[in-house]
Design an enzyme around this catalytic site. Structure first.
Site, mmCIF file in Angstrom:
data_model
loop_
_atom_site.group_PDB
_atom_site.id
_atom_site.type_symbol
_atom_site.label_atom_id
_atom_site.label_comp_id
_atom_site.label_asym_id
_atom_site.label_seq_id
_atom_site.Cartn_x
_atom_site.Cartn_y
_atom_site.Cartn_z
ATOM 1 N N ARG A 39 14.691 -3.451 13.768
ATOM 2 C CA ARG A 39 13.986 -4.390 14.574
ATOM 3 C C ARG A 39 14.717 -4.685 15.747
ATOM 4 N NH1 ARG A 39 11.400 -8.850 10.405
ATOM 5 N NH2 ARG A 39 9.293 -7.981 10.820
ATOM 6 N N LYS A 200 0.241 -8.591 -3.406
ATOM 7 C CA LYS A 200 -0.744 -9.764 -3.597
ATOM 8 C C LYS A 200 -2.157 -9.652 -2.683
ATOM 9 C CE LYS A 200 1.349 -14.107 -4.538
ATOM 10 N NZ LYS A 200 1.953 -15.508 -3.906
ATOM 11 N N GLY A 354 6.965 -5.536 5.918
ATOM 12 C CA GLY A 354 8.351 -5.885 5.576
ATOM 13 C C GLY A 354 8.925 -4.575 4.564
ATOM 14 N N GLY A 377 3.201 -9.490 8.770
ATOM 15 C CA GLY A 377 2.320 -10.621 8.667
ATOM 16 C C GLY A 377 1.522 -10.580 10.113
HETATM 17 P P1 ADP Z 1 4.740 -5.419 3.065
HETATM 18 O O1 ADP Z 1 5.703 -6.296 2.953
HETATM 19 O O2 ADP Z 1 5.102 -3.870 3.524
HETATM 20 O O3 ADP Z 1 3.488 -5.848 3.357
HETATM 21 P P2 ADP Z 1 4.040 -6.290 0.309
HETATM 22 O O4 ADP Z 1 4.789 -7.527 0.587
HETATM 23 O O5 ADP Z 1 2.496 -6.578 0.334
HETATM 24 O O6 ADP Z 1 4.279 -5.095 1.358
HETATM 25 O O7 ADP Z 1 4.058 -5.665 -1.189
HETATM 26 C C1 ADP Z 1 5.325 -5.158 -1.527
HETATM 27 C C2 ADP Z 1 5.667 -5.423 -3.122
HETATM 28 O O8 ADP Z 1 4.339 -5.037 -3.852
HETATM 29 C C3 ADP Z 1 6.794 -4.726 -3.402
HETATM 30 O O9 ADP Z 1 7.824 -5.436 -3.929
HETATM 31 C C4 ADP Z 1 6.484 -3.631 -4.494
HETATM 32 O O10 ADP Z 1 7.203 -3.574 -5.717
HETATM 33 C C5 ADP Z 1 5.104 -4.357 -5.060
HETATM 34 N N1 ADP Z 1 4.174 -3.463 -5.840
HETATM 35 C C6 ADP Z 1 3.459 -2.472 -5.335
HETATM 36 N N2 ADP Z 1 2.753 -1.862 -6.158
HETATM 37 C C7 ADP Z 1 3.091 -2.715 -7.613
HETATM 38 C C8 ADP Z 1 2.632 -2.564 -8.579
HETATM 39 N N3 ADP Z 1 1.752 -1.254 -9.194
HETATM 40 N N4 ADP Z 1 3.151 -3.365 -9.697
HETATM 41 C C9 ADP Z 1 3.979 -4.136 -9.194
HETATM 42 N N5 ADP Z 1 4.409 -4.434 -8.039
HETATM 43 C C10 ADP Z 1 3.995 -3.420 -7.129
HETATM 44 MG MG MG Z 2 6.295 -8.264 2.063
#
Ligand code: ADP
Ligand code: MG
Length: 396
Positions: A39, A200, A354, A377
């Protein structure tokens, strides 16, 4: 409504510029060093561009979530030190409290000095977008530049509020982010593949919904996929699943069918227990997940299917790790996604989020990605709405 003007659309010379950057870098667990400075690195061209034209700079950013209080571990001193690495000829001076700093300091700012306001979120006025606070922040500058795409979905004082008091422009990184993301919204070259992972469903619904309209292929993976699998009657064992979102998942799948978007869900997976670091994980069919195990990564059959689709894509957007990548046993799918995307050199590829960036930050071939979005986000909200409050504020 007029369009945004960027710093290279106007003549900015000899001004004092308040530059809102996104220095919200990830820190190492001891808070003493920066884990990934992507960043910071991405704002350097804007800083250099403005300095070259004999402007004086005051930088503003938040770091972490200090919630309106002075929390020392979130001081921007660490960021100042890192900026110095890129601009060794400049003195990078942290202004501890710009509300009380004597006027003289600003009057006497030297050509080779860059001021950095201490963490904007140390002040309660920041998140409240308090007009008095914004006015004070703006008062030491002639011009405001927003180069903080990653926080432009927030109506904070340093993003939106200050634009009421200063002529305001977009920076070079903001411009790049908007141009890259607008392209996928307006005329993406086809086939357009979107891959959405993560944990989520709540945080991803809107982008999934939009991608059902835009993409030709939508890959749904990560814990997110569990809810879709569950909605189709598949037993997901002890996996992370949002059962109350099953109906929503069904609706989304229906929308995909209406829009002729092919949805790719995992057909096999690696199961284990996220708490047990020792257990190496075992591959199984998605219909055979043991009751006491969690789906923690995509399996080899799924990666092969995804690989074929990504190899043929002309536009790729990826957000969200496809597995529990923090544990080395479950990061193969996420690594595979990364290599599949960087291997397709014909495609325009955009990666953001992130955790996604954390998963790929130390990798080789990063330059093969067309664009690494600094917004998590913000990127998702931009894809959904085509604009953000911080961007709209520049249009006045
Ligand atoms: P980003 O920050 O890139 O948008 P998210 O915050 O949506 O990504 O999701 C990241 C999290 O999702 C990580 O902590 C990862 O461990 C978790 N994750 C991905 N697949 C699984 C899974 N099958 N079971 C549990 N956690 C998961
Ligand atoms: Mg995240």
């Amino acid at each position: 409504m007029s369009d945004i003007k960027y710093i290279d659309d106007v003549e900015l010379e000899g001004k004092t510029i308040l530059l809102r950057a996104d220095f919200n870098v990830s820190l190492n667990p001891n808070y003493l060093s920066i884990a990934d400075d992507e960043r910071i690195r991405q704002v350097i061209p804007t800083i250099k561009y403005l300095l070259k034209r004999k402007n004086k700079l005051i930088l503003a950013s938040h770091l972490g979530r200090p919630k309106g209080e002075r929390v020392q571990k979130f001081s921007l001193q660490i960021v100042c030190n890192q900026i110095k690495e890129y601009l060794p000829d400049y003195d990078i001076r942290l202004i501890q409290d710009f509300l009380t700093e004597p006027e003289e300091t600003f009057k006497n700012q030297k050509e080779n000095e860059i001021f950095v306001y201490e963490n904007t979120r140390f002040y309660p006025g920041e998140k409240k977008n308090d007009p008095e606070f914004a006015k004070k922040m703006a008062s030491h500058a002639d011009v405001f530049v927003n180069d903080a795409f990653g926080v432009s979905h927030r109506e904070d004082a340093s993003v939106v509020g200050v634009t009421n008091y200063l002529p305001s422009y977009g920076g070079l990184l903001l411009k790049k982010e908007i141009q890259m993301l607008s392209m996928i919204l307006k005329k993406p070259e086809k086939p357009f593949v979107a891959a959405i992972g993560g944990a989520k469903i709540e945080t991803k619904i809107k982008v999934l919904d939009r991608m059902m309209e835009l993409a030709d292929h939508l890959i749904i993976a990560g814990a997110l996929a569990n809810t879709f699998l569950y909605a189709q009657g598949i037993e997901v064992g002890a996996s992370l699943v949002e059962k109350d979102k099953a109906e929503l998942a069904q609706k989304l799948l229906f929308k995909a069918a209406q829009n002729d978007t092919s949805v790719i869900l995992p057909s096999d997976c690696v199961v284990g227990n996220s708490q047990e670091l020792e257990y190496g994980g075992r591959v199984c069919k998605i219909s055979e997940v043991p009751k006491d195990k969690q789906i923690l990564d995509i399996g080899p059959e799924t990666t092969a299917r995804i690989g074929t689709i990504i190899a043929k894509a002309k536009t790729i957007v990826w957000n969200g790790p496809v597995g529990y990548f923090e544990n080395i046993h479950y990061r193969q799918g996420t690594d595979f996604m990364y290599y599949a995307i960087t291997n397709n050199e014909d495609a325009v590829s955009i990666v953001g989020g992130g955790d996604t960036l954390a998963a790929i930050s130390k990798k080789e071939y990063l330059e093969k990605l067309t664009h690494i979005s600094t917004g998590g986000g913000a990127m998702l909200e931009f894809i959904e709405k085509g604009t953000l409050p911080g961007i709209e504020a520049l249009k006045k």
